[in-house]
Enzyme design. Structure first.
Site, mmCIF file in Angstrom:
data_model
loop_
_atom_site.group_PDB
_atom_site.id
_atom_site.type_symbol
_atom_site.label_atom_id
_atom_site.label_comp_id
_atom_site.label_asym_id
_atom_site.label_seq_id
_atom_site.Cartn_x
_atom_site.Cartn_y
_atom_site.Cartn_z
ATOM 1 N N LYS A 46 -2.156 -8.872 -7.471
ATOM 2 C CA LYS A 46 -2.915 -8.751 -6.230
ATOM 3 C C LYS A 46 -2.399 -7.549 -5.457
ATOM 4 C CE LYS A 46 -2.455 -9.762 -2.033
ATOM 5 N NZ LYS A 46 -3.154 -8.598 -1.469
ATOM 6 N N PRO A 47 -3.145 -6.440 -5.464
ATOM 7 C CA PRO A 47 -2.693 -5.260 -4.715
ATOM 8 C C PRO A 47 -3.039 -5.405 -3.232
ATOM 9 C CG PRO A 47 -4.772 -4.799 -5.795
ATOM 10 C CD PRO A 47 -4.418 -6.227 -6.148
ATOM 11 N N ALA A 48 -2.532 -4.502 -2.418
ATOM 12 C CA ALA A 48 -2.847 -4.525 -0.986
ATOM 13 C C ALA A 48 -4.323 -4.160 -0.792
ATOM 14 C CB ALA A 48 -1.964 -3.526 -0.249
ATOM 15 N N TRP A 53 0.810 -1.225 0.000
ATOM 16 C CA TRP A 53 0.000 0.000 0.000
ATOM 17 C C TRP A 53 0.837 1.266 0.000
ATOM 18 C CZ3 TRP A 53 1.599 2.662 4.127
ATOM 19 C CH2 TRP A 53 2.117 1.949 5.195
ATOM 20 N N ASN A 54 2.145 1.186 0.340
ATOM 21 C CA ASN A 54 2.875 2.452 0.548
ATOM 22 C C ASN A 54 3.262 3.160 -0.758
ATOM 23 O OD1 ASN A 54 4.820 0.523 -0.001
ATOM 24 N ND2 ASN A 54 6.312 1.364 1.429
ATOM 25 N N GLU A 74 11.212 -7.729 -2.904
ATOM 26 C CA GLU A 74 11.663 -6.424 -2.402
ATOM 27 C C GLU A 74 11.106 -6.318 -1.000
ATOM 28 O OE1 GLU A 74 13.700 -4.613 -3.865
ATOM 29 O OE2 GLU A 74 13.542 -5.126 -5.988
ATOM 30 N N LEU A 75 11.958 -6.505 0.026
ATOM 31 C CA LEU A 75 11.446 -6.666 1.388
ATOM 32 C C LEU A 75 11.828 -5.481 2.270
ATOM 33 C CD1 LEU A 75 12.201 -10.494 1.527
ATOM 34 C CD2 LEU A 75 10.150 -9.345 0.710
ATOM 35 N N CYS A 101 10.303 1.515 2.338
ATOM 36 C CA CYS A 101 11.321 0.535 2.713
ATOM 37 C C CYS A 101 12.724 1.138 2.609
ATOM 38 C CB CYS A 101 11.183 -0.732 1.886
ATOM 39 S SG CYS A 101 11.017 -0.393 0.155
ATOM 40 N N GLY A 145 6.957 -6.066 -0.075
ATOM 41 C CA GLY A 145 6.251 -6.022 1.206
ATOM 42 C C GLY A 145 7.190 -6.376 2.335
ATOM 43 N N SER A 146 6.625 -6.905 3.402
ATOM 44 C CA SER A 146 7.432 -7.175 4.589
ATOM 45 C C SER A 146 8.307 -8.411 4.392
ATOM 46 C CB SER A 146 6.513 -7.390 5.784
ATOM 47 O OG SER A 146 5.658 -8.485 5.526
ATOM 48 N N GLU A 173 12.297 -2.219 11.963
ATOM 49 C CA GLU A 173 11.850 -1.200 11.009
ATOM 50 C C GLU A 173 10.705 -0.415 11.659
ATOM 51 O OE1 GLU A 173 10.521 -3.022 7.363
ATOM 52 O OE2 GLU A 173 11.041 -1.268 6.176
HETATM 53 P P1 ADP Z 1 2.950 -4.275 4.899
HETATM 54 O O1 ADP Z 1 3.548 -4.459 6.242
HETATM 55 O O2 ADP Z 1 3.582 -3.255 4.039
HETATM 56 O O3 ADP Z 1 1.447 -4.217 4.883
HETATM 57 P P2 ADP Z 1 2.764 -6.948 3.908
HETATM 58 O O4 ADP Z 1 3.932 -7.811 3.587
HETATM 59 O O5 ADP Z 1 1.853 -7.379 4.991
HETATM 60 O O6 ADP Z 1 3.403 -5.544 4.135
HETATM 61 O O7 ADP Z 1 1.880 -6.690 2.609
HETATM 62 C C1 ADP Z 1 2.381 -6.535 1.314
HETATM 63 C C2 ADP Z 1 1.473 -7.256 0.346
HETATM 64 O O8 ADP Z 1 1.467 -8.641 0.673
HETATM 65 C C3 ADP Z 1 0.009 -6.817 0.394
HETATM 66 O O9 ADP Z 1 -0.536 -6.912 -0.913
HETATM 67 C C4 ADP Z 1 -0.607 -7.863 1.304
HETATM 68 O O10 ADP Z 1 -1.995 -8.010 1.083
HETATM 69 C C5 ADP Z 1 0.135 -9.085 0.849
HETATM 70 N N1 ADP Z 1 0.149 -10.210 1.791
HETATM 71 C C6 ADP Z 1 0.139 -10.181 3.141
HETATM 72 N N2 ADP Z 1 0.139 -11.445 3.646
HETATM 73 C C7 ADP Z 1 0.157 -12.291 2.578
HETATM 74 C C8 ADP Z 1 0.179 -13.711 2.407
HETATM 75 N N3 ADP Z 1 0.172 -14.526 3.446
HETATM 76 N N4 ADP Z 1 0.180 -14.204 1.146
HETATM 77 C C9 ADP Z 1 0.192 -13.378 0.086
HETATM 78 N N5 ADP Z 1 0.180 -12.059 0.167
HETATM 79 C C10 ADP Z 1 0.171 -11.501 1.389
#
Ligand code: ADP
Length: 475
Positions: free
Chosen positions: A169-171, A145-146, A244-245, A278, A222-223, A378
């Site tokens: 698949k977006p956030a 989402w950021n 990209e973590l 990030c 994402g994370s 972080e």
């Molecule tokens: P943030 O801490 O930035 O929200 P996330 O890693 O939780 O980071 O989210 C980044 C993306 O990964 C989002 O699109 C979120 O919906 C997706 N996501 C979170 N958990 C899962 C999962 N178990 N499997 C697939 N996608 C996921």
């Protein structure tokens, strides 16, 4: 809406999900909420479309990308507004993000024509050795989402240029801007099934994307925690992955640096997007002889920031994304205070008149130390902790993070010191007197647990290609 096989659809279950504005707390819109079933349909349509898309010439694919870029340029302000409303960053920042997103599409529109192979000298005179580069197959892209728009095109422009079809698949926080971007893809007249969008529960969709053997590549931002999970889940079908973590960027200020410029560098790398990137500065290392001076200058500048709704002109810093982000930032600050950190400005959640969003005061902490949580975790929020160091050897012992290695910044006027510092830093992106190193034509990515692979530039398209080696023997 979901976008599957060239059509806009509701979820089969009829479910929708509300999207909230983090500045006002209001529900902006409801969007379709699909799941495993829609994901499977999307993958099947991407698979069906793959051969046709791969079969087009690079020039033809490039022309589609040019049309996408044109549509995005036309919709730029609309998309930027959607970003500000659903995730809170100031409109000027959102507009900058959309501009960057467009530049990725423009750059890869040209790069589509330049997917070259190799000819390798043979060991026998009657042989000719060649390497062809071919698209890997159906790509699953999972975005955060950021940077809800730029992360889509940074992945999908090179994927399309390479000849891959995709499922995005977006956030769940930011589906509205994703729909607007995919509308630009749709209006470019892409063949059915080349582009697909599913919105819904992350775990369920992620499970199908990783389990399904027809998906050949996962590209994720994402994370680190979720990235590791996706790598594990992808192992059973041995997919190619780009990750990209998380990051934990140091910002280093040597005593010979221009302190005012360095303060401006921190403003950009720490407070942009309310610290939710990030590559955000997470630790500031200032050479001890100038640390107090630097702290004062920074605190003065930070205290002048205007907090508010990103749609309001004059807002410098928007809200955090949600309440748990506020709690994490608060926890890092309380922990720092307990461990003798000194708050120079900010330090608390705050309110903005007439709004019920998740606002937090931009904060500067002096006397930060390695025992603090903020030194390792972080923060993803507007907190700038100042650590000190004495000379480059002392810095080298402190500056590298045991797990993260995405971005680092440093300020100095001394060329020798600059090169010495570059060689000590275990990070994938380094800004030397430069708070904005990210450009479309250069590789973006991290080392250690900050990621696998690179996005942007010529490296970015290689992530979507496989090498096919062919040995010709003339008889
Ligand atoms: P943030 O801490 O930035 O929200 P996330 O890693 O939780 O980071 O989210 C980044 C993306 O990964 C989002 O699109 C979120 O919906 C997706 N996501 C979170 N958990 C899962 C999962 N178990 N499997 C697939 N996608 C996921």
């Amino acid at each position: 809406m979901l976008y599957i096989n060239g059509e806009w659809k509701q979820a089969q279950s009829g479910k929708t999900v509300p999207v909230k504005n983090p500045a006002t707390g209001e529900v902006i819109q409801h969007v379709a909420y699909g799941g495993e079933l829609e994901t499977r349909q999307a993958i099947a349509s991407a698979k069906e479309a793959f051969d046709g898309w791969k079969g087009k010439t690079g020039k033809e694919r490039g022309a589609f990308l040019e049309r996408i870029a044109e549509n995005m340029r036309r919709e730029r302000d609309n998309i930027a507004e959607a970003v500000t409303r659903e995730m809170g960053k100031p409109l000027a920042e959102a507009t900058g993000e959309v501009q960057l997103a467009i530049e990725y599409v423009e750059w890869y529109a040209e790069e589509a024509k330049r997917v070259y192979g190799d000819v390798i000298p043979a060991s026998h005179e009657n042989k000719r050795l060649m390497v062809f580069r071919e698209p890997v197959g159906v790509v699953a892209a999972i975005t955060p989402w950021n940077f809800p728009v730029a992360m889509i095109t940074r992945k999908l422009a090179p994927a399309l240029a390479a000849g891959c079809s995709f499922v995005l698949k977006p956030a769940l926080e930011t589906p509205v801007s994703a729909v607007k971007v995919i509308e630009c893809f749709h209006e470019a007249g892409l063949p059915r099934g080349v582009a697909n969008l599913v919105i819904g529960p992350a775990q369920e969709i992620g499970a199908e994307l990783t389990r399904n053997p027809d998906v050949r590549k996962i590209t994720f931002t994402g994370s680190t925690e979720v990235g590791k999970k996706l790598i594990r889940q992808s192992a059973d079908t041995v997919k190619k992955v780009s990750m990209e973590l998380g990051g934990h960027a140091p910002f280093i200020v040597f005593a010979d640096a221009d302190l005012d410029e360095a303060v401006e560098g921190v403003m950009q790398t720490k407070f942009r997007n309310c610290g939710q990137t990030c590559i955000s500065t997470n630790r500031i290392y200032v050479e001890d002889s100038v640390a107090d001076d630097f702290g004062e200058k920074l605190a003065r500048r930070v205290a002048s920031l205007t907090i508010g709704d990103g749609m309001q002109e004059g807002t410098d810093v928007g809200p955090l994304i949600n309440q748990s982000a506020v709690e994490k930032v608060q926890d890092h600050i309380e922990d720092a205070i307990q461990k003798k950190g000194k708050i120079l400005c900010g330090g608390r959640p705050t309110t903005v008149e007439g709004l019920s969003g998740h606002f937090f005061e931009p904060t500067v902490i002096h006397n930060a130390s390695d025992e603090m949580k903020i030194a390792r975790e972080e923060t993803f929020g507007p907190v700038a902790p100042i650590f000190t160091f004495h000379g480059i050897d002392d810095l080298a012992k402190k500056v590298n993070h045991p797990e993260y290695g995405l971005a680092a910044y440093f300020y100095t006027k001394n060329v020798d010191r600059a090169f010495q510092t570059v060689s000590k830093l275990e990070y994938g992106i380094i800004g030397v007197n430069d708070p904005r190193p990210v450009v479309v034509q250069a590789p973006f990515g991290g080392v250690k647990e900050s990621g696998i692979g690179r996005e942007g530039g010529t490296s970015g398209i290689l992530e979507f290609l496989e090498e096919k080696f062919v040995s010709f023997r003339m008889t």
